[in-house]
Design an enzyme around this catalytic site. Structure first.
Site, PDB file in Angstrom:
ATOM      1  N   CYS A   1      49.645  -2.584 -23.395  1.00  0.00           N
ATOM      2  CA  CYS A   1      49.183  -1.792 -24.665  1.00  0.00           C
ATOM      3  C   CYS A   1      47.890  -1.351 -24.765  1.00  0.00           C
ATOM      4  O   CYS A   1      47.616  -0.160 -25.168  1.00  0.00           O
ATOM      5  CB  CYS A   1      49.845  -2.007 -26.384  1.00  0.00           C
ATOM      6  SG  CYS A   1      51.276  -1.410 -25.780  1.00  0.00           S
ATOM      7  N   HIS A   2      47.025  -2.392 -24.547  1.00  0.00           N
ATOM      8  CA  HIS A   2      45.517  -2.022 -25.058  1.00  0.00           C
ATOM      9  C   HIS A   2      44.862  -1.577 -23.562  1.00  0.00           C
ATOM     10  O   HIS A   2      44.769  -1.811 -22.338  1.00  0.00           O
ATOM     11  CB  HIS A   2      45.071  -3.548 -25.262  1.00  0.00           C
ATOM     12  CG  HIS A   2      45.564  -4.193 -26.131  1.00  0.00           C
ATOM     13  ND1 HIS A   2      46.104  -5.494 -26.396  1.00  0.00           N
ATOM     14  CD2 HIS A   2      45.799  -3.605 -27.576  1.00  0.00           C
ATOM     15  CE1 HIS A   2      46.572  -5.970 -27.610  1.00  0.00           C
ATOM     16  NE2 HIS A   2      46.225  -4.671 -28.216  1.00  0.00           N
ATOM     17  N   GLY A   3      44.141  -0.456 -23.342  1.00  0.00           N
ATOM     18  CA  GLY A   3      43.353   0.573 -22.847  1.00  0.00           C
ATOM     19  C   GLY A   3      42.403   0.220 -22.762  1.00  0.00           C
ATOM     20  O   GLY A   3      41.276  -0.422 -21.590  1.00  0.00           O
TER      21      GLY A   3
END
Length: 21
Positions: free
Chosen positions: A3-5
């Site tokens: 989810c974290h980019g």
């Protein structure tokens, strides 16, 4: 993690550390 980019490294490392513990 996925989810974290932007903060995939810093956030992932901290999250992974908690998962390992």
């Amino acid at each position: 993690n996925v989810c974290h980019g932007s903060d995939s490294v810093e956030s992932a490392n901290k999250e992974i550390d908690l998962w390992f513990k």
